[in-house]
Design a protein around this motif. Structure first.
Motif, short mmCIF file in Angstrom:
data_model
loop_
_atom_site.label_atom_id
_atom_site.label_comp_id
_atom_site.label_asym_id
_atom_site.label_seq_id
_atom_site.Cartn_x
_atom_site.Cartn_y
_atom_site.Cartn_z
N LEU A 324 0.82 -1.22 0.00
CA LEU A 324 0.00 0.00 0.00
C LEU A 324 0.85 1.27 0.00
CD1 LEU A 324 -2.79 -1.00 2.56
CD2 LEU A 324 -3.09 -0.63 0.10
N PHE A 325 2.05 1.19 0.56
CA PHE A 325 2.90 2.39 0.63
C PHE A 325 3.87 2.51 -0.56
CE2 PHE A 325 1.76 2.27 5.18
CZ PHE A 325 1.36 3.60 5.32
N ILE A 326 4.02 1.45 -1.34
CA ILE A 326 4.91 1.55 -2.49
C ILE A 326 4.30 2.46 -3.56
CG2 ILE A 326 5.81 0.27 -4.48
CD1 ILE A 326 6.58 -1.94 -2.67
N ALA A 327 3.01 2.29 -3.83
CA ALA A 327 2.36 3.03 -4.92
C ALA A 327 2.50 4.55 -4.79
CB ALA A 327 0.90 2.63 -5.03
N PRO A 328 2.25 5.16 -3.62
CA PRO A 328 2.41 6.62 -3.54
C PRO A 328 3.81 7.09 -3.92
CG PRO A 328 1.22 5.81 -1.63
CD PRO A 328 1.73 4.59 -2.36
N ALA A 329 4.83 6.34 -3.47
CA ALA A 329 6.20 6.73 -3.80
C ALA A 329 6.49 6.53 -5.29
CB ALA A 329 7.18 5.93 -2.95
N LEU A 330 6.07 5.39 -5.81
CA LEU A 330 6.37 5.05 -7.19
C LEU A 330 5.66 5.98 -8.17
CD1 LEU A 330 8.02 2.70 -8.49
CD2 LEU A 330 5.86 1.51 -8.80
N ILE A 331 4.37 6.19 -7.96
CA ILE A 331 3.59 7.03 -8.86
C ILE A 331 4.08 8.47 -8.83
CG2 ILE A 331 1.29 8.01 -9.24
CD1 ILE A 331 0.16 5.33 -8.23
N THR A 332 4.32 8.98 -7.63
CA THR A 332 4.76 10.37 -7.51
C THR A 332 6.11 10.57 -8.18
OG1 THR A 332 3.55 10.56 -5.42
CG2 THR A 332 5.19 12.25 -5.90
N GLY A 333 7.02 9.62 -7.99
CA GLY A 333 8.33 9.74 -8.62
C GLY A 333 8.24 9.79 -10.13
N TYR A 334 7.46 8.90 -10.72
CA TYR A 334 7.30 8.91 -12.17
C TYR A 334 6.62 10.19 -12.66
CZ TYR A 334 8.82 4.10 -13.13
OH TYR A 334 9.56 2.97 -13.31
N THR A 335 5.66 10.70 -11.90
CA THR A 335 4.97 11.93 -12.28
C THR A 335 5.93 13.11 -12.29
OG1 THR A 335 2.91 11.11 -11.32
CG2 THR A 335 3.04 13.46 -11.74
N MET A 336 6.87 13.14 -11.36
CA MET A 336 7.78 14.27 -11.24
C MET A 336 8.75 14.36 -12.41
SD MET A 336 8.58 14.09 -7.14
CE MET A 336 9.53 15.60 -7.06
N VAL A 337 8.92 13.28 -13.16
CA VAL A 337 9.82 13.32 -14.32
C VAL A 337 9.38 14.39 -15.31
CG1 VAL A 337 10.59 12.02 -16.35
CG2 VAL A 337 10.62 10.96 -14.09
N GLU A 338 8.07 14.57 -15.47
CA GLU A 338 7.55 15.55 -16.44
C GLU A 338 8.01 16.96 -16.07
OE1 GLU A 338 4.83 18.32 -18.43
OE2 GLU A 338 4.89 17.97 -16.28
N GLN A 339 8.20 17.22 -14.76
CA GLN A 339 8.63 18.54 -14.30
C GLN A 339 10.15 18.68 -14.28
OE1 GLN A 339 6.72 18.52 -10.42
NE2 GLN A 339 5.01 19.76 -11.18
N LEU A 340 10.85 17.57 -14.11
CA LEU A 340 12.29 17.64 -13.89
C LEU A 340 13.13 17.44 -15.14
CD1 LEU A 340 12.43 15.50 -10.61
CD2 LEU A 340 12.60 17.99 -10.77
#
Length: 448
Positions: A324-340
């Motif tokens: 349950l705690f992996i998804a928030p970290a994984l999804i957020t990290g991939y989403t941040m690529v668009e900004q970084l």
């Protein structure tokens, strides 16, 4: 400014709206078929080599070499993909992977020495097709600047985790119920067929970025410090996957029920999938950096008690919470690529993150395998605990590097206008930062 505020407060777009994006199903469905085998690879290698050698340590070495080879080759594959296109890279890669996996399985069944198996694992890992990053790159190209992009990231995480629910269960069933090599043979077959089908969907491919004199300069994704922080953080997620795979398999053998391994790992991956679905449905009011750190706080806390589990029921429950705690970290990290990372290096960036997970998984498989052989499965669970704690400490220390580089997304000619607007409305500046894109389009950015 009014329209920007209205957009920022609008309801979160759902999965139905995402999948109605023109052309989406044309690459989503074959992309799923092509990445399903990825969830089968490591566990199939572990079960086959452990069967032929009788050692989790030896099995861990072979699986780890596969993961490390994939981690090293994935960014190079991403660079070639950004330069030459997805189909041009994917077709020869899936052909090579099918041949390499077949060779590895044949050597294992011939009782080859573990070091020969490790050598055969090098091309097996190096040829793993990076379908997940390719699908994410298609979404990023199709949804540039759209509020649907975080939903797409959540959807991709759910898809990944569904493969990790189905893949290990299927591989375990094949290896324990049909033949020890059946998992690898199935993985090779599905990779070949799914990869060729996905490569045939050329219309939705992102455009290639050919360097030209005086034109756009291509910076490698790794040159962006925020991505480097994410890469290190994702090592912790990989360590959770690797440590769980070895330790759950060992625990199942210790209790005399090897088939429970697929069920336990499936419950763990199901927790990740459930959280991923929820992530895609929630309109978050906190920024991505904070979400990322909170995800790692929960992941570290959950992983720190795995070693104490002494029953299938308790271990299944704890594995569900970890998932349950992996998804928030994984999804957020991939989403941040668009900004970084700029668009012309995003496939490479996604492959760095995927490769980081594979590398973390590989190292964890070696360490957990050695600890499990020497002391039992409970010691193997110490690996995810240590790795997530280290990743969390790194995020806390380097969180400033994860801030989007706003100047790189601002058109210089509009800077005076932006400064004037900010000066005219100082009360709104802290609540709604605005990035200026071409044609005066304003996109609200959540404040972290």
């Amino acid at each position: 400014m009014t329209s920007a505020v209205t957009t920022d407060k609008s309801a979160r777009p759902g999965y139905g709206q995402l999948l109605r994006t023109p052309g989406a199903l044309g690459f989503v469905l074959p992309g799923f078929a092509a990445r399903l085998p990825f969830g089968m690879l490591t566990i199939s290698i572990l079960l086959l080599v452990q069967h032929t050698t009788g050692s989790y340590g030896s099995a861990g070495i072979v699986a780890a070499v596969t993961g490390i080879s994939m981690a090293l080759s994935a960014p190079l594959m991403g660079i070639f993909t950004d330069r030459f296109g997805q189909s041009a890279v994917l077709v020869p890669v899936v052909l090579a992977h099918a041949a390499a996996v077949t060779g590895l399985a044949a050597l294992a069944l011939a009782d080859a020495d573990v070091w020969f198996l490790a050598l055969a694992a090098i091309p097996t890992g190096a040829s793993v097709p990076q379908v997940g990053p390719m699908v994410r790159a298609r979404w990023a190209a199709r949804l540039e600047g759209s509020p649907l992009l975080p939903t797409a990231a959540a959807f991709e995480s759910v898809t990944d985790e569904f493969t990790f629910v189905v893949g290990p269960v299927l591989a375990t069933a094949l290896c324990t119920g049909v033949h020890p090599a059946a998992g690898l043979v199935t993985e090779a077959t599905l990779t070949l067929l799914g990869g060729l089908l996905f490569a045939a969907r050329r219309a939705s491919q992102p455009k290639t970025h050919v360097p030209s004199a005086g034109g756009e300069k291509r910076a490698f994704a790794l040159s962006h410090p925020g991505l480097r922080v994410l890469i290190f953080a994702f090592l912790g997620i990989g360590a959770v996957f690797g440590g769980m795979q070895v330790s759950l398999a060992a625990f199942s053998n210790e209790i005399g029920n090897p088939g429970a391994n697929g069920l336990l790992y499936g419950v763990f991956a199901a927790g990740n999938m459930i959280a991923g679905i929820a992530m895609g449905a929630v309109a978050w009011k906190i920024g991505p950096r904070r979400r990322l750190i909170l995800g790692y706080v929960g992941l570290t806390a959950a992983a720190s008690v795995l070693w104490a589990a002494n029953s299938v029921l308790l271990l299944g429950g704890l594995g569900l919470v970890v998932g349950l705690f992996i998804a928030p970290a994984l999804i957020t990290g991939y989403t941040m690529v668009e900004q970084l990372v700029p668009a012309n290096a995003r496939t490479e960036a996604f492959t760095w993150l995927t490769g980081s997970i594979a590398f973390g998984q590989a190292v964890a498989v070696i360490l957990a395998g050695r600890l499990t052989d020497a002391h039992g499965s409970s010691y193997g669970f110490l690996v995810p605990m240590a790795a997530t704690a280290l990743a969390l400490a790194t995020l806390l220390a380097l969180r400033a590097k994860l801030a989007p580089k706003a100047p790189s997304r601002i058109v210089n000619s509009s800077a005076p206008e932006s400064e004037a607007a900010a000066a005219a409305t100082p009360s709104q500046a802290p609540r709604n930062r605005v990035n200026e894109r071409g044609m005066g389009h304003r996109v609200p950015v959540t404040v972290d």
